[in-house]
Structure formats: C-alpha cells, structure tokens
Design a protein around this motif. Structure first.
Motif, PDB file in Angstrom:
ATOM      1  N   VAL A 138       0.842  -1.187   0.000  1.00  0.00           N
ATOM      2  CA  VAL A 138       0.000   0.000   0.000  1.00  0.00           C
ATOM      3  C   VAL A 138       0.882   1.243   0.000  1.00  0.00           C
ATOM      4  O   VAL A 138       1.993   1.236   0.553  1.00  0.00           O
ATOM      5  N   ALA A 139       0.422   2.316  -0.637  1.00  0.00           N
ATOM      6  CA  ALA A 139       1.188   3.568  -0.661  1.00  0.00           C
ATOM      7  C   ALA A 139       1.178   4.207   0.733  1.00  0.00           C
ATOM      8  O   ALA A 139       0.164   4.167   1.440  1.00  0.00           O
ATOM      9  N   SER A 140       2.292   4.788   1.129  1.00  0.00           N
ATOM     10  CA  SER A 140       2.395   5.392   2.458  1.00  0.00           C
ATOM     11  C   SER A 140       1.384   6.522   2.650  1.00  0.00           C
ATOM     12  O   SER A 140       0.862   6.722   3.755  1.00  0.00           O
ATOM     13  N   VAL A 141       1.065   7.263   1.575  1.00  0.00           N
ATOM     14  CA  VAL A 141       0.096   8.350   1.697  1.00  0.00           C
ATOM     15  C   VAL A 141      -1.294   7.798   2.032  1.00  0.00           C
ATOM     16  O   VAL A 141      -2.069   8.437   2.762  1.00  0.00           O
ATOM     17  N   SER A 142      -1.619   6.600   1.546  1.00  0.00           N
ATOM     18  CA  SER A 142      -2.909   5.992   1.873  1.00  0.00           C
ATOM     19  C   SER A 142      -2.995   5.678   3.363  1.00  0.00           C
ATOM     20  O   SER A 142      -4.047   5.856   3.984  1.00  0.00           O
ATOM     21  N   VAL A 143      -1.889   5.225   3.935  1.00  0.00           N
ATOM     22  CA  VAL A 143      -1.857   4.924   5.368  1.00  0.00           C
ATOM     23  C   VAL A 143      -2.038   6.208   6.174  1.00  0.00           C
ATOM     24  O   VAL A 143      -2.805   6.251   7.143  1.00  0.00           O
ATOM     25  N   ARG A 144      -1.367   7.277   5.761  1.00  0.00           N
ATOM     26  CA  ARG A 144      -1.455   8.544   6.501  1.00  0.00           C
ATOM     27  C   ARG A 144      -2.876   9.116   6.442  1.00  0.00           C
ATOM     28  O   ARG A 144      -3.407   9.594   7.454  1.00  0.00           O
ATOM     29  N   VAL A 145      -3.487   9.080   5.261  1.00  0.00           N
ATOM     30  CA  VAL A 145      -4.850   9.605   5.120  1.00  0.00           C
ATOM     31  C   VAL A 145      -5.825   8.788   5.962  1.00  0.00           C
ATOM     32  O   VAL A 145      -6.675   9.340   6.679  1.00  0.00           O
ATOM     33  N   ASN A 146      -5.693   7.475   5.903  1.00  0.00           N
ATOM     34  CA  ASN A 146      -6.584   6.611   6.664  1.00  0.00           C
ATOM     35  C   ASN A 146      -6.401   6.816   8.165  1.00  0.00           C
ATOM     36  O   ASN A 146      -7.385   6.848   8.923  1.00  0.00           O
ATOM     37  N   ALA A 147      -5.168   6.997   8.591  1.00  0.00           N
ATOM     38  CA  ALA A 147      -4.903   7.220  10.012  1.00  0.00           C
ATOM     39  C   ALA A 147      -5.503   8.545  10.476  1.00  0.00           C
ATOM     40  O   ALA A 147      -6.062   8.642  11.577  1.00  0.00           O
ATOM     41  N   GLN A 148      -5.394   9.580   9.638  1.00  0.00           N
ATOM     42  CA  GLN A 148      -5.945  10.879  10.007  1.00  0.00           C
ATOM     43  C   GLN A 148      -7.463  10.822  10.142  1.00  0.00           C
ATOM     44  O   GLN A 148      -8.048  11.385  11.073  1.00  0.00           O
ATOM     45  N   LEU A 149      -8.128  10.127   9.229  1.00  0.00           N
ATOM     46  CA  LEU A 149      -9.575   9.978   9.309  1.00  0.00           C
ATOM     47  C   LEU A 149      -9.981   9.231  10.577  1.00  0.00           C
ATOM     48  O   LEU A 149     -10.950   9.591  11.244  1.00  0.00           O
ATOM     49  N   ALA A 150      -9.208   8.194  10.923  1.00  0.00           N
ATOM     50  CA  ALA A 150      -9.524   7.417  12.116  1.00  0.00           C
ATOM     51  C   ALA A 150      -9.359   8.247  13.380  1.00  0.00           C
ATOM     52  O   ALA A 150     -10.132   8.116  14.333  1.00  0.00           O
ATOM     53  N   VAL A 151      -8.358   9.129  13.394  1.00  0.00           N
ATOM     54  CA  VAL A 151      -8.118   9.978  14.563  1.00  0.00           C
ATOM     55  C   VAL A 151      -9.239  11.000  14.719  1.00  0.00           C
ATOM     56  O   VAL A 151      -9.730  11.268  15.825  1.00  0.00           O
ATOM     57  N   GLN A 152      -9.670  11.581  13.603  1.00  0.00           N
ATOM     58  CA  GLN A 152     -10.681  12.640  13.656  1.00  0.00           C
ATOM     59  C   GLN A 152     -12.088  12.108  13.925  1.00  0.00           C
ATOM     60  O   GLN A 152     -12.908  12.806  14.513  1.00  0.00           O
ATOM     61  N   ALA A 153     -12.356  10.878  13.505  1.00  0.00           N
ATOM     62  CA  ALA A 153     -13.684  10.293  13.711  1.00  0.00           C
ATOM     63  C   ALA A 153     -13.579   9.255  14.826  1.00  0.00           C
ATOM     64  O   ALA A 153     -13.136   8.131  14.593  1.00  0.00           O
ATOM     65  N   ASP A 154     -13.955   9.608  16.040  1.00  0.00           N
ATOM     66  CA  ASP A 154     -13.720   8.740  17.179  1.00  0.00           C
ATOM     67  C   ASP A 154     -14.625   7.509  17.209  1.00  0.00           C
ATOM     68  O   ASP A 154     -14.472   6.635  18.063  1.00  0.00           O
ATOM     69  N   HIS A 155     -15.568   7.408  16.267  1.00  0.00           N
ATOM     70  CA  HIS A 155     -16.412   6.217  16.230  1.00  0.00           C
ATOM     71  C   HIS A 155     -15.814   5.126  15.355  1.00  0.00           C
ATOM     72  O   HIS A 155     -16.381   4.045  15.239  1.00  0.00           O
ATOM     73  N   PHE A 156     -14.678   5.397  14.717  1.00  0.00           N
ATOM     74  CA  PHE A 156     -13.982   4.372  13.947  1.00  0.00           C
ATOM     75  C   PHE A 156     -13.162   3.509  14.904  1.00  0.00           C
ATOM     76  O   PHE A 156     -12.649   3.985  15.909  1.00  0.00           O
ATOM     77  N   ARG A 157     -13.027   2.237  14.565  1.00  0.00           N
ATOM     78  CA  ARG A 157     -12.092   1.366  15.279  1.00  0.00           C
ATOM     79  C   ARG A 157     -11.063   0.854  14.288  1.00  0.00           C
ATOM     80  O   ARG A 157     -11.426   0.427  13.183  1.00  0.00           O
ATOM     81  N   VAL A 158      -9.787   0.895  14.653  1.00  0.00           N
ATOM     82  CA  VAL A 158      -8.714   0.470  13.759  1.00  0.00           C
ATOM     83  C   VAL A 158      -7.958  -0.693  14.398  1.00  0.00           C
ATOM     84  O   VAL A 158      -7.586  -0.625  15.578  1.00  0.00           O
ATOM     85  N   ILE A 159      -7.738  -1.749  13.636  1.00  0.00           N
ATOM     86  CA  ILE A 159      -6.942  -2.873  14.110  1.00  0.00           C
ATOM     87  C   ILE A 159      -5.925  -3.243  13.043  1.00  0.00           C
ATOM     88  O   ILE A 159      -6.076  -2.880  11.862  1.00  0.00           O
ATOM     89  N   THR A 160      -4.894  -3.958  13.447  1.00  0.00           N
ATOM     90  CA  THR A 160      -3.910  -4.489  12.502  1.00  0.00           C
ATOM     91  C   THR A 160      -3.836  -5.993  12.676  1.00  0.00           C
ATOM     92  O   THR A 160      -4.096  -6.526  13.748  1.00  0.00           O
ATOM     93  N   SER A 161      -3.470  -6.664  11.613  1.00  0.00           N
ATOM     94  CA  SER A 161      -3.317  -8.125  11.646  1.00  0.00           C
ATOM     95  C   SER A 161      -2.359  -8.517  10.536  1.00  0.00           C
ATOM     96  O   SER A 161      -2.039  -7.712   9.653  1.00  0.00           O
ATOM     97  N   ASP A 162      -1.865  -9.745  10.602  1.00  0.00           N
ATOM     98  CA  ASP A 162      -1.012 -10.212   9.518  1.00  0.00           C
ATOM     99  C   ASP A 162      -1.281 -11.677   9.235  1.00  0.00           C
ATOM    100  O   ASP A 162      -1.735 -12.421  10.100  1.00  0.00           O
TER     101      ASP A 162
END
Length: 292
Positions: free
Chosen positions: A132-156
């Motif tokens: 994934v492009a690094s800019v996509s990660v940054r944009v997604n992270a910013q949206l998750a921070v600003q919208a507190d009803h989002f939940r973010v998890i990581t897995s592999d």
C-alpha cells in the motif's frame, strides 16, 4: 548440481562442507544450513524450530509446499514439459531469534526458502510485492483519529507466501521447480540419497518464500479473496486499498489497507467486520494463531 548462490544478506549459500570455525558461537541469524545448525551450541533449540517449519511445509495437513521425490520424478517432468521448463534451484534454511521490547529472547523460528533466480548476490529479473502507498496509510490514520467512532486494528497473515498459485508449468512463463535435498536433512527423515543411491529432490509445486514470483502469486491470491470471496471494491487510486459498501443508501463499512501480508483495518460497522474476520481466519490463519 546447481552452484550454491548467495541472496543479498538474508539468503546465503548452503555449505556443502564442514562448518566454519566458530560456528558454535555464531548468532543464530548467521546459521544458513542444517550442517551449520547441527554444529551450533544451540542445536537442540534450532532442531525444534527447524522441525516445526518442516512439519508446516511438508506434512499432510500443512502447506505441503515441498514434495520429497527422486531424480526419476524430475526426469519424468523433463520428458513431459521439456528440459527448458524444469529448473533446479537451491534450498536455504535460515533462523530468526525474536526478542521482546526488553531484548529478551522469545520465539526462535526457522524458515526454508528457495534461492530462485539468484546469482552474484542479486535476484535476476523483476520482483513484485503488494504494498500500500504510504500516503494511503497517513490519510486513513488521520480519518480514524478525527472520527472517534472508527475502530482500527492491525493483523497479519501467517505464511502468506505459501498461498497463491504460480503459473502452470505447461503455460508460457511457467516452470517446474526442483531443489536438491541439502546435507543435514537426514535427521528429519529426508536423506540426500534413497536406498537405490538415487539423488533425492524436493519438488516445489506451489508458492513458497524465495520464488521470484512469490509476491505476485500472493498478491493475486489475496486480491481474489478480497474481491470475489468478500465483496470488497478495489480503490481506483491505490490498488492495495479495499473498501466494503453496504446498506441503503450505500455506505462504506470497512476499509482494508494491505502491505504485503499486513492488514490495517478501519471498522465502521462491527457486524460487517465480524463477517469479514470469520472469512479471513478461515482462509488465512493469523501469525498469532499459528504460533499458539
């Protein structure tokens, strides 16, 4: 027999002779073959780690990434496909000592890999990995921070490069891969020669770490799972961003960013995530589950 080769700093040659002086005290990350592993002071631990990997890739019910066959099997492939389609490469075995945040040893892992299309320390030809492009990660992270009803998890995904199908050997660009059984594998039940004195090989019928096309095979496999099996849409901006739409009016309920075998999942709907997670775990066992 192929000439042993070296793959950058990770994959190096299988030593066909006696282990070098001082091998018993080397860091386990410098152990590159079963011969060297057996001479190491931590051999009992290395043997357990190696056995776990060998069971994972050779035993029925595992990935079955390798098949133990004789030279007759290879010659039959030559007659069926032509000599230019049957390729003999090397098999390397490396170890990795994982540590916790305080530097204490935790999990010791072994990994077999194919030294495919490697010469003079370089991989010949293009190598692809789905990132994934690094800019996509940054944009997604910013949206998750600003919208507190989002939940973010990581897995592999554990053993990602064992998933996916290489090009059929009979098709253009396809190859049938074989690797000679290296020295030292007899302790695990895989001697270099059978009772008839025939050289033994491992046939590599599917995807496996070290194949030149391993990343591409995995990327196609995962995209097929996300789109066909789970109904995600591929972003037209970044092909490693997948999103799921549901409801009336249509609303984004999940966003998944994929970096090789790591997932960044933004959850906007818990029910949608529970359905996806169940399908994902059924198809791809997570690293945590695999280690348990």
């Amino acid at each position: 027999e192929p000439v042993p080769v070296e793959m950058c700093t990770v994959l190096s040659a299988i030593s066909g002779g006696p282990p070098a002086a001082g091998v018993a005290d080397r860091d386990v990350s410098e152990v590159r073959s079963m011969v060297a592993a057996q001479a190491h002071s931590r051999w009992p631990e290395l043997k357990v780690a190696a056995q776990a990997e060998i069971d994972r890739i050779l035993s029925p019910g595992g990935y079955e990434a390798l098949k133990y066959v004789s030279a007759e099997h290879r010659e039959a492939s030559v007659r069926r496909l032509g000599r230019d389609k049957v390729v003999v490469q090397n098999l390397v075995f490396i170890f990795k000592q994982k540590k916790d945040a305080d530097g204490n040893n935790t999990l010791l892992k072994g990994r077999a890999a194919i030294a495919d299309k490697v010469s003079a320390g370089r991989i010949d030809g293009d190598v692809f990995a789905p990132t994934v492009a690094s800019v996509s990660v940054r944009v997604n992270a910013q949206l998750a921070v600003q919208a507190d009803h989002f939940r973010v998890i990581t897995s592999d995904v554990g053993g990602a490069y064992y998933h996916g199908k290489p090009v059929d050997p009979a098709m253009p660009g396809g190859r049938e891969l074989y690797v000679p059984v290296p020295k030292g594998w007899d302790v695990f039940g895989y001697p270099q020669y059978n009772r008839k004195g025939q050289r033994m090989y491992f046939n590599v019928p599917g995807n496996m770490p070290g194949r030149q096309d391993a990343g591409r095979c995995w990327g196609i496999c995962y995209t097929d799972f996300m789109v066909v099996d789970c109904g995600f849409i591929v972003s037209c901006v970044d092909r490693r961003v997948f999103y799921k739409v549901a409801g009336d009016p249509p609303t984004v309920v999940l966003v998944v960013l994929i970096h090789v075998d790591d997932n960044w999942v933004t959850i906007l709907n818990e029910t949608a995530y529970a359905i996806f997670d169940a399908a994902w775990r059924k198809r791809f066992q997570s690293s945590a589950d695999a280690a348990a």
